[in-house]
Design a protein around this motif. Structure first.
Motif, PDB file in Angstrom:
ATOM      1  N   LYS A 126      -2.529   2.074  11.423  1.00 59.70           N
ATOM      2  CA  LYS A 126      -2.718   3.476  11.452  1.00 59.70           C
ATOM      3  C   LYS A 126      -2.966   3.709   9.858  1.00 59.70           C
ATOM      4  O   LYS A 126      -2.270   3.425   8.997  1.00 59.70           O
ATOM      5  CB  LYS A 126      -1.688   4.283  11.949  1.00 59.70           C
ATOM      6  CG  LYS A 126      -1.963   5.850  11.553  1.00 59.70           C
ATOM      7  CD  LYS A 126      -0.729   6.629  12.261  1.00 59.70           C
ATOM      8  CE  LYS A 126      -1.220   8.078  12.312  1.00 59.70           C
ATOM      9  NZ  LYS A 126      -0.348   8.821  11.101  1.00 59.70           N
ATOM     10  N   ALA A 127      -4.310   4.440   9.476  1.00 56.95           N
ATOM     11  CA  ALA A 127      -4.470   4.802   8.221  1.00 56.95           C
ATOM     12  C   ALA A 127      -4.801   6.068   8.016  1.00 56.95           C
ATOM     13  O   ALA A 127      -5.616   6.808   9.033  1.00 56.95           O
ATOM     14  CB  ALA A 127      -5.707   3.857   7.750  1.00 56.95           C
ATOM     15  N   ASP A 128      -4.235   6.787   7.217  1.00 57.89           N
ATOM     16  CA  ASP A 128      -4.608   8.286   6.861  1.00 57.89           C
ATOM     17  C   ASP A 128      -5.289   8.588   5.561  1.00 57.89           C
ATOM     18  O   ASP A 128      -4.925   7.873   4.617  1.00 57.89           O
ATOM     19  CB  ASP A 128      -3.428   8.903   7.051  1.00 57.89           C
ATOM     20  CG  ASP A 128      -2.237   8.697   8.312  1.00 57.89           C
ATOM     21  OD1 ASP A 128      -3.068   8.625   9.397  1.00 57.89           O
ATOM     22  OD2 ASP A 128      -1.355   8.835   8.163  1.00 57.89           O
ATOM     23  N   LYS A 178      -2.943   6.503   3.023  1.00 57.39           N
ATOM     24  CA  LYS A 178      -1.742   5.783   3.473  1.00 57.39           C
ATOM     25  C   LYS A 178      -2.043   4.939   4.627  1.00 57.39           C
ATOM     26  O   LYS A 178      -3.135   5.316   5.539  1.00 57.39           O
ATOM     27  CB  LYS A 178      -0.756   6.785   4.087  1.00 57.39           C
ATOM     28  CG  LYS A 178       0.397   6.019   4.587  1.00 57.39           C
ATOM     29  CD  LYS A 178       1.595   7.447   4.945  1.00 57.39           C
ATOM     30  CE  LYS A 178       1.038   8.365   6.045  1.00 57.39           C
ATOM     31  NZ  LYS A 178       2.101   9.203   6.318  1.00 57.39           N
ATOM     32  N   ALA A 179      -1.396   3.547   4.625  1.00 58.10           N
ATOM     33  CA  ALA A 179      -1.636   2.700   5.747  1.00 58.10           C
ATOM     34  C   ALA A 179      -0.476   2.175   6.174  1.00 58.10           C
ATOM     35  O   ALA A 179       0.451   1.764   5.656  1.00 58.10           O
ATOM     36  CB  ALA A 179      -2.725   1.675   5.374  1.00 58.10           C
ATOM     37  N   SER A 180      -0.432   1.950   7.707  1.00 59.11           N
ATOM     38  CA  SER A 180       0.888   1.389   8.121  1.00 59.11           C
ATOM     39  C   SER A 180       0.253   0.193   9.051  1.00 59.11           C
ATOM     40  O   SER A 180      -0.835   0.353   9.946  1.00 59.11           O
ATOM     41  CB  SER A 180       1.617   2.384   9.030  1.00 59.11           C
ATOM     42  OG  SER A 180       2.048   3.273   8.094  1.00 59.11           O
ATOM     43  N   TYR A 181       0.989  -0.951   9.143  1.00 58.65           N
ATOM     44  CA  TYR A 181       0.734  -1.999  10.001  1.00 58.65           C
ATOM     45  C   TYR A 181       2.234  -2.774  10.475  1.00 58.65           C
ATOM     46  O   TYR A 181       3.018  -2.750   9.533  1.00 58.65           O
ATOM     47  CB  TYR A 181      -0.060  -2.976   9.173  1.00 58.65           C
ATOM     48  CG  TYR A 181      -0.438  -4.440  10.084  1.00 58.65           C
ATOM     49  CD1 TYR A 181      -1.392  -4.124  11.150  1.00 58.65           C
ATOM     50  CD2 TYR A 181       0.554  -5.383  10.098  1.00 58.65           C
ATOM     51  CE1 TYR A 181      -1.824  -5.384  11.803  1.00 58.65           C
ATOM     52  CE2 TYR A 181       0.070  -6.501  11.074  1.00 58.65           C
ATOM     53  CZ  TYR A 181      -1.103  -6.576  11.762  1.00 58.65           C
ATOM     54  OH  TYR A 181      -1.410  -7.459  12.639  1.00 58.65           O
ATOM     55  N   ILE A 234      -6.677  13.820   7.211  1.00 59.56           N
ATOM     56  CA  ILE A 234      -7.733  13.120   8.519  1.00 59.56           C
ATOM     57  C   ILE A 234      -6.298  11.704   8.956  1.00 59.56           C
ATOM     58  O   ILE A 234      -6.229  11.120   8.160  1.00 59.56           O
ATOM     59  CB  ILE A 234      -8.608  12.398   8.506  1.00 59.56           C
ATOM     60  CG1 ILE A 234     -10.028  13.474   7.874  1.00 59.56           C
ATOM     61  CG2 ILE A 234      -9.255  11.699   9.534  1.00 59.56           C
ATOM     62  CD1 ILE A 234     -10.973  12.799   7.517  1.00 59.56           C
ATOM     63  N   GLU A 235      -5.681  12.253   9.946  1.00 58.57           N
ATOM     64  CA  GLU A 235      -4.576  11.064  10.630  1.00 58.57           C
ATOM     65  C   GLU A 235      -5.677  10.270  11.488  1.00 58.57           C
ATOM     66  O   GLU A 235      -6.252  10.704  12.202  1.00 58.57           O
ATOM     67  CB  GLU A 235      -3.830  12.054  11.356  1.00 58.57           C
ATOM     68  CG  GLU A 235      -2.836  12.889  10.939  1.00 58.57           C
ATOM     69  CD  GLU A 235      -1.595  12.063  10.476  1.00 58.57           C
ATOM     70  OE1 GLU A 235      -1.114  11.182  10.928  1.00 58.57           O
ATOM     71  OE2 GLU A 235      -0.582  12.970   9.457  1.00 58.57           O
TER      72      GLU A 235
END
Length: 111
Positions: free
Chosen positions: A50-52, A10-13, A72-73
């Motif tokens: 953020k990438a998890d 999962k990635a957020s930008y 892994i956060e």
């Protein structure tokens, strides 16, 4: 019995959050964080990233399901700004970041 192996990414930008900056001069005089209200929300923190990653193993039994997870956060350990304040002890603006690289494990039983 049936087992399942999972891998989740999962990635957020997002654009940086707007904020009210600290008025350093007034904060030094008053010995407390004072916000510069002349330009509210005119400043912006750097963009957020953020990438998890999550690995999981699930074992389905006749009466019980077992699930093992490893997360892994913030796998890239990107420094995302959360807020800033004036530190009286150092006389400087302190930046507080959001969650750093953070590994976790989980075990779950389902009856």
């Amino acid at each position: 019995q049936k087992s399942t192996l999972t891998i989740d990414l999962k990635a957020s930008y997002a654009g940086g959050t707007r904020y009210i900056p600290v008025d350093v001069q007034k904060s030094m005089e008053q010995k407390v964080t004072v916000w510069d209200l002349n330009d509210p929300y005119g400043s912006k923190y750097p963009d957020y990233f953020k990438a998890d990653i999550k690995f999981g193993f699930k074992l389905n039994g006749a009466r019980i399901t077992q699930e093992y997870l490893f997360f892994i956060e913030n796998v890239t350990n990107h420094k995302n700004m959360f807020y800033q304040y004036y530190s009286v002890s150092t006389g400087e603006i302190v930046t507080v970041n959001q969650l750093p690289f953070y590994p976790m494990m989980q075990f779950r039983l389902t009856f």
